[in-house]
Design a protein around this motif. Structure first.
Motif, PDB file in Angstrom:
ATOM      1  N   ALA A   9       0.752  -1.184   0.176  1.00  0.00           N
ATOM      2  CA  ALA A   9       0.116  -0.142  -0.166  1.00  0.00           C
ATOM      3  C   ALA A   9       0.872   1.293   0.189  1.00  0.00           C
ATOM      4  CB  ALA A   9      -0.958  -0.133   1.182  1.00  0.00           C
ATOM      5  N   ALA A  10       1.951   1.207   0.693  1.00  0.00           N
ATOM      6  CA  ALA A  10       2.757   2.370   0.877  1.00  0.00           C
ATOM      7  C   ALA A  10       3.477   2.710  -0.467  1.00  0.00           C
ATOM      8  CB  ALA A  10       3.777   1.951   1.907  1.00  0.00           C
ATOM      9  N   GLN A  11       3.771   1.763  -1.381  1.00  0.00           N
ATOM     10  CA  GLN A  11       4.328   1.685  -2.578  1.00  0.00           C
ATOM     11  C   GLN A  11       3.393   2.386  -3.446  1.00  0.00           C
ATOM     12  OE1 GLN A  11       5.998  -2.027  -3.726  1.00  0.00           O
ATOM     13  NE2 GLN A  11       7.911  -1.950  -2.614  1.00  0.00           N
ATOM     14  N   ARG A  12       2.115   2.111  -3.380  1.00  0.00           N
ATOM     15  CA  ARG A  12       1.063   2.608  -4.421  1.00  0.00           C
ATOM     16  C   ARG A  12       1.004   3.828  -3.984  1.00  0.00           C
ATOM     17  NH1 ARG A  12      -0.545   1.120  -9.250  1.00  0.00           N
ATOM     18  NH2 ARG A  12      -2.611   1.610  -9.487  1.00  0.00           N
ATOM     19  N   VAL A  13       0.889   4.233  -2.580  1.00  0.00           N
ATOM     20  CA  VAL A  13       0.673   5.695  -2.459  1.00  0.00           C
ATOM     21  C   VAL A  13       1.592   6.638  -2.701  1.00  0.00           C
ATOM     22  CG1 VAL A  13       0.344   7.248  -0.439  1.00  0.00           C
ATOM     23  CG2 VAL A  13      -1.045   4.979  -0.288  1.00  0.00           C
ATOM     24  N   ALA A  14       3.034   5.967  -2.788  1.00  0.00           N
ATOM     25  CA  ALA A  14       4.251   6.858  -3.149  1.00  0.00           C
ATOM     26  C   ALA A  14       4.147   7.061  -4.354  1.00  0.00           C
ATOM     27  CB  ALA A  14       5.500   5.995  -2.590  1.00  0.00           C
ATOM     28  N   ASN A  15       3.546   5.971  -5.496  1.00  0.00           N
ATOM     29  CA  ASN A  15       3.573   6.261  -6.862  1.00  0.00           C
ATOM     30  C   ASN A  15       2.655   7.308  -7.089  1.00  0.00           C
ATOM     31  OD1 ASN A  15       5.427   4.306  -7.400  1.00  0.00           O
ATOM     32  ND2 ASN A  15       3.889   2.707  -7.813  1.00  0.00           N
ATOM     33  N   PHE A  16       1.467   7.326  -6.435  1.00  0.00           N
ATOM     34  CA  PHE A  16       0.138   8.404  -6.769  1.00  0.00           C
ATOM     35  C   PHE A  16       0.891   9.807  -6.109  1.00  0.00           C
ATOM     36  CE2 PHE A  16      -3.231   5.036  -6.091  1.00  0.00           C
ATOM     37  CZ  PHE A  16      -3.641   4.991  -7.506  1.00  0.00           C
ATOM     38  N   LEU A  17       1.678   9.877  -5.133  1.00  0.00           N
ATOM     39  CA  LEU A  17       2.012  11.195  -4.635  1.00  0.00           C
ATOM     40  C   LEU A  17       3.201  11.498  -5.762  1.00  0.00           C
ATOM     41  CD1 LEU A  17       2.254  10.786  -0.937  1.00  0.00           C
ATOM     42  CD2 LEU A  17       0.778  12.210  -2.145  1.00  0.00           C
ATOM     43  N   GLU A  18       4.000  10.824  -6.429  1.00  0.00           N
ATOM     44  CA  GLU A  18       5.081  11.024  -7.283  1.00  0.00           C
ATOM     45  C   GLU A  18       4.359  11.686  -8.471  1.00  0.00           C
ATOM     46  OE1 GLU A  18       8.563   8.794  -9.788  1.00  0.00           O
ATOM     47  OE2 GLU A  18       8.324   8.287  -7.463  1.00  0.00           O
ATOM     48  N   ASN A  19       3.600  10.771  -9.013  1.00  0.00           N
ATOM     49  CA  ASN A  19       2.712  11.261 -10.254  1.00  0.00           C
ATOM     50  C   ASN A  19       1.806  12.525 -10.115  1.00  0.00           C
ATOM     51  OD1 ASN A  19       3.641   8.950 -11.565  1.00  0.00           O
ATOM     52  ND2 ASN A  19       1.952   7.786 -11.194  1.00  0.00           N
TER      53      ASN A  19
END
Length: 107
Positions: A9-19
């Protein structure tokens, strides 16, 4: 107790925030909705509000407002992929029942 986040979940959130290009973290909350009474709410946070609780796992901040925290205490936010379906999964020990469609829950 706290609200926790799995590494997936943390990796998915990090991807969203980066994008997205900005954001302090992800707000996890609840609102009145659905046939069982409550639904989860996920939204980006750019600014903390008074009374927010901040939980940090794998360099990702999850922000929960005080009113939602009583319903979310002990919840684990996960991200799962099953075949073509993927999404966040809420492992909430406070839930006593869920609606058949999976959109809402009751504590």
């Amino acid at each position: 107790m706290a609200v926790t986040v799995t590494e997936a979940a943390a990796q998915r959130v990090a991807n969203f925030l980066e994008n997205r290009g900005k954001g302090l973290g992800l707000r996890l909350g609840v609102r009145t909705s659905g046939c069982s009474g409550m639904a989860y709410v996920l939204e980006f946070v750019d600014e903390l509000q008074e009374g927010d609780e901040v939980f940090e796992y794998f360099d990702i901040k999850v922000i929960v407002d005080a009113k939602s925290l009583i319903y979310l205490e002990g919840t684990e936010l996960d991200f799962t992929k099953e075949g073509l379906n993927e999404g966040f999964k809420f492992n909430n020990p406070n839930v006593s029942s869920e609606c058949g469609c999976g959109e809402s829950f009751h504590v």
